[in-house]
Scaffold this motif. Structure first.
Motif, PDB file in Angstrom:
ATOM      1  N   SER A 102       5.914 -23.147  16.336  1.00 30.20           N
ATOM      2  CA  SER A 102       5.795 -24.603  16.370  1.00 30.20           C
ATOM      3  C   SER A 102       5.148 -25.175  15.113  1.00 30.20           C
ATOM      4  CB  SER A 102       5.004 -25.045  17.609  1.00 30.20           C
ATOM      5  OG  SER A 102       3.708 -24.502  17.577  1.00 30.20           O
ATOM      6  N   SER A 103       4.265 -24.416  14.468  1.00 33.47           N
ATOM      7  CA  SER A 103       3.565 -24.935  13.292  1.00 33.47           C
ATOM      8  C   SER A 103       4.237 -24.571  11.973  1.00 33.47           C
ATOM      9  CB  SER A 103       2.125 -24.406  13.293  1.00 33.47           C
ATOM     10  OG  SER A 103       2.144 -22.990  13.240  1.00 33.47           O
ATOM     11  N   LYS A 104       5.283 -23.791  12.023  1.00 37.02           N
ATOM     12  CA  LYS A 104       5.964 -23.328  10.806  1.00 37.02           C
ATOM     13  C   LYS A 104       6.977 -24.362  10.310  1.00 37.02           C
ATOM     14  CE  LYS A 104       4.496 -18.915  11.030  1.00 37.02           C
ATOM     15  NZ  LYS A 104       4.334 -17.829  10.174  1.00 37.02           N
ATOM     16  N   THR A 105       7.552 -24.067   9.151  1.00 34.33           N
ATOM     17  CA  THR A 105       8.552 -24.965   8.579  1.00 34.33           C
ATOM     18  C   THR A 105       9.892 -24.798   9.298  1.00 34.33           C
ATOM     19  OG1 THR A 105       9.155 -23.315   6.928  1.00 34.33           O
ATOM     20  CG2 THR A 105       7.480 -24.930   6.296  1.00 34.33           C
ATOM     21  N   VAL A 106      10.715 -25.808   9.170  1.00 28.76           N
ATOM     22  CA  VAL A 106      12.022 -25.834   9.839  1.00 28.76           C
ATOM     23  C   VAL A 106      12.926 -24.756   9.251  1.00 28.76           C
ATOM     24  CG1 VAL A 106      14.084 -27.238  10.206  1.00 28.76           C
ATOM     25  CG2 VAL A 106      11.821 -28.271  10.394  1.00 28.76           C
ATOM     26  N   LYS A 107      13.551 -23.963  10.148  1.00 28.97           N
ATOM     27  CA  LYS A 107      14.497 -22.920   9.731  1.00 28.97           C
ATOM     28  C   LYS A 107      15.939 -23.421   9.768  1.00 28.97           C
ATOM     29  CE  LYS A 107      13.569 -18.859   9.494  1.00 28.97           C
ATOM     30  NZ  LYS A 107      13.417 -17.987   8.356  1.00 28.97           N
ATOM     31  N   GLY A 108      16.206 -24.376  10.664  1.00 31.77           N
ATOM     32  CA  GLY A 108      17.570 -24.877  10.784  1.00 31.77           C
ATOM     33  C   GLY A 108      17.642 -26.156  11.583  1.00 31.77           C
ATOM     34  N   THR A 109      18.682 -26.940  11.302  1.00 34.07           N
ATOM     35  CA  THR A 109      18.919 -28.189  12.009  1.00 34.07           C
ATOM     36  C   THR A 109      20.404 -28.262  12.361  1.00 34.07           C
ATOM     37  OG1 THR A 109      17.187 -29.269  10.738  1.00 34.07           O
ATOM     38  CG2 THR A 109      18.740 -30.700  11.858  1.00 34.07           C
ATOM     39  N   ILE A 110      20.678 -28.611  13.604  1.00 34.48           N
ATOM     40  CA  ILE A 110      22.054 -28.668  14.093  1.00 34.48           C
ATOM     41  C   ILE A 110      22.310 -30.067  14.642  1.00 34.48           C
ATOM     42  CG2 ILE A 110      23.637 -27.754  15.826  1.00 34.48           C
ATOM     43  CD1 ILE A 110      21.665 -25.235  15.678  1.00 34.48           C
ATOM     44  N   SER A 111      23.396 -30.678  14.222  1.00 31.30           N
ATOM     45  CA  SER A 111      23.787 -31.965  14.780  1.00 31.30           C
ATOM     46  C   SER A 111      24.492 -31.726  16.108  1.00 31.30           C
ATOM     47  CB  SER A 111      24.723 -32.696  13.823  1.00 31.30           C
ATOM     48  OG  SER A 111      25.227 -33.852  14.446  1.00 31.30           O
ATOM     49  N   LEU A 112      24.011 -32.387  17.137  1.00 33.93           N
ATOM     50  CA  LEU A 112      24.609 -32.239  18.469  1.00 33.93           C
ATOM     51  C   LEU A 112      25.768 -33.199  18.683  1.00 33.93           C
ATOM     52  CD1 LEU A 112      21.317 -31.910  20.509  1.00 33.93           C
ATOM     53  CD2 LEU A 112      22.887 -30.082  19.889  1.00 33.93           C
ATOM     54  N   GLN A 113      25.990 -34.092  17.729  1.00 35.36           N
ATOM     55  CA  GLN A 113      26.987 -35.149  17.872  1.00 35.36           C
ATOM     56  C   GLN A 113      28.354 -34.610  18.259  1.00 35.36           C
ATOM     57  OE1 GLN A 113      27.009 -37.937  14.672  1.00 35.36           O
ATOM     58  NE2 GLN A 113      29.082 -38.591  15.084  1.00 35.36           N
ATOM     59  N   ASP A 114      28.860 -33.630  17.552  1.00 32.57           N
ATOM     60  CA  ASP A 114      30.186 -33.086  17.835  1.00 32.57           C
ATOM     61  C   ASP A 114      30.123 -31.652  18.347  1.00 32.57           C
ATOM     62  OD1 ASP A 114      31.550 -35.424  17.009  1.00 32.57           O
ATOM     63  OD2 ASP A 114      31.248 -34.851  14.916  1.00 32.57           O
ATOM     64  N   ALA A 115      28.952 -31.211  18.750  1.00 29.17           N
ATOM     65  CA  ALA A 115      28.781 -29.841  19.239  1.00 29.17           C
ATOM     66  C   ALA A 115      29.294 -29.712  20.673  1.00 29.17           C
ATOM     67  CB  ALA A 115      27.308 -29.447  19.172  1.00 29.17           C
ATOM     68  N   THR A 116      29.648 -28.494  21.032  1.00 27.93           N
ATOM     69  CA  THR A 116      30.053 -28.185  22.396  1.00 27.93           C
ATOM     70  C   THR A 116      28.982 -27.275  22.992  1.00 27.93           C
ATOM     71  OG1 THR A 116      32.372 -28.245  21.722  1.00 27.93           O
ATOM     72  CG2 THR A 116      31.876 -27.200  23.824  1.00 27.93           C
ATOM     73  N   ILE A 117      28.455 -27.678  24.132  1.00 24.28           N
ATOM     74  CA  ILE A 117      27.384 -26.923  24.778  1.00 24.28           C
ATOM     75  C   ILE A 117      27.964 -26.243  26.011  1.00 24.28           C
ATOM     76  CG2 ILE A 117      25.124 -27.090  25.894  1.00 24.28           C
ATOM     77  CD1 ILE A 117      24.836 -29.737  24.166  1.00 24.28           C
ATOM     78  N   LYS A 118      27.805 -24.919  26.078  1.00 24.18           N
ATOM     79  CA  LYS A 118      28.381 -24.162  27.189  1.00 24.18           C
ATOM     80  C   LYS A 118      27.326 -23.249  27.798  1.00 24.18           C
ATOM     81  CE  LYS A 118      33.039 -23.922  25.264  1.00 24.18           C
ATOM     82  NZ  LYS A 118      34.113 -23.031  24.831  1.00 24.18           N
ATOM     83  N   MET A 119      27.443 -23.079  29.123  1.00 30.91           N
ATOM     84  CA  MET A 119      26.619 -22.106  29.828  1.00 30.91           C
ATOM     85  C   MET A 119      27.486 -20.872  30.051  1.00 30.91           C
ATOM     86  SD  MET A 119      24.348 -24.306  32.511  1.00 30.91           S
ATOM     87  CE  MET A 119      25.638 -25.267  33.300  1.00 30.91           C
ATOM     88  N   SER A 120      26.932 -19.719  29.789  1.00 27.38           N
ATOM     89  CA  SER A 120      27.680 -18.470  29.902  1.00 27.38           C
ATOM     90  C   SER A 120      27.924 -18.096  31.361  1.00 27.38           C
ATOM     91  CB  SER A 120      26.909 -17.344  29.208  1.00 27.38           C
ATOM     92  OG  SER A 120      27.539 -16.115  29.433  1.00 27.38           O
TER      93      SER A 120
END
Length: 190
Positions: A42-60
């Protein structure tokens, strides 16, 4: 521990699939506006950023704790520690998507068309769209609740079966006098 603050920011730990050699690693995730941000801690620098705008979210369907996010041809694989935690994260991710999609839909306007006392000619359409959003969200939430209930039952049955098998193996080990029965019981236990 996951939290959702008054600014609409959700944060907490999930497991992230790195690769075959490193496997699953614990990462700190933040949902802010329409972005999923992750860090090592939580206190570290950002490793990655993902835009959820056009993302597809799936449950396995194969792994009860896995979440897949497809974006820009990339698949981000995440795992929660429990089924309720997974369902909560999926809900938060989808809520972030709905919020961003609502904010980018431009208000329809026609140049030169003056609004009368009744308001915009598109107000009725906006109202219907909002009503539809509410209905869809209620159905989505009801479906998630059903899935969570079913997964909890399956998990309970699995735990019960596992406990029964362990008790059976323990009884066989107590009664077993010959080495061949003990060997069989040890193989079942493994």
């Amino acid at each position: 521990m996951e939290t959702k603050d008054s600014k609409g920011r959700t944060e907490g730990y999930l497991l992230k699939w790195i690769n075959m050699w490193k496997g699953w690693k614990r990462r700190y995730f933040i949902i802010k506006d329409s972005f999923l941000i992750y860090k090592e801690e939580s206190s570290k620098t950002v490793k990655g950023t993902i835009s959820l705008q056009d993302a597809t979210i799936k449950m396995s369907a194969k792994d009860a704790l896995k979440i897949s996010i497809n974006y820009s041809g990339v698949v981000l694989k995440l795992k929660a520690c429990s089924i309720p935690e997974k369902v909560q994260w999926v809900n938060w991710l989808r809520q972030a998507q709905v919020a961003v999609r609502k904010s980018i839909v431009p208000r329809l306007s026609t140049p030169g068309l003056e609004e009368d006392k009744k308001g915009s000619p598109f107000d009725d359409v906006d109202t219907k769209v909002q009503e539809l959003d509410v209905i869809l969200e209620e159905r989505f939430q009801a479906r998630n609740d059903q899935v969570l209930t079913r997964l909890s039952k399956v998990y309970s049955i699995h735990t019960c079966m596992e406990d029964t098998l362990k008790a059976f193996i323990a009884q066989v080990m107590e009664v077993a006098d010959s080495e061949s029965i003990r060997d069989l019981a040890e193989k079942l236990e493994a």
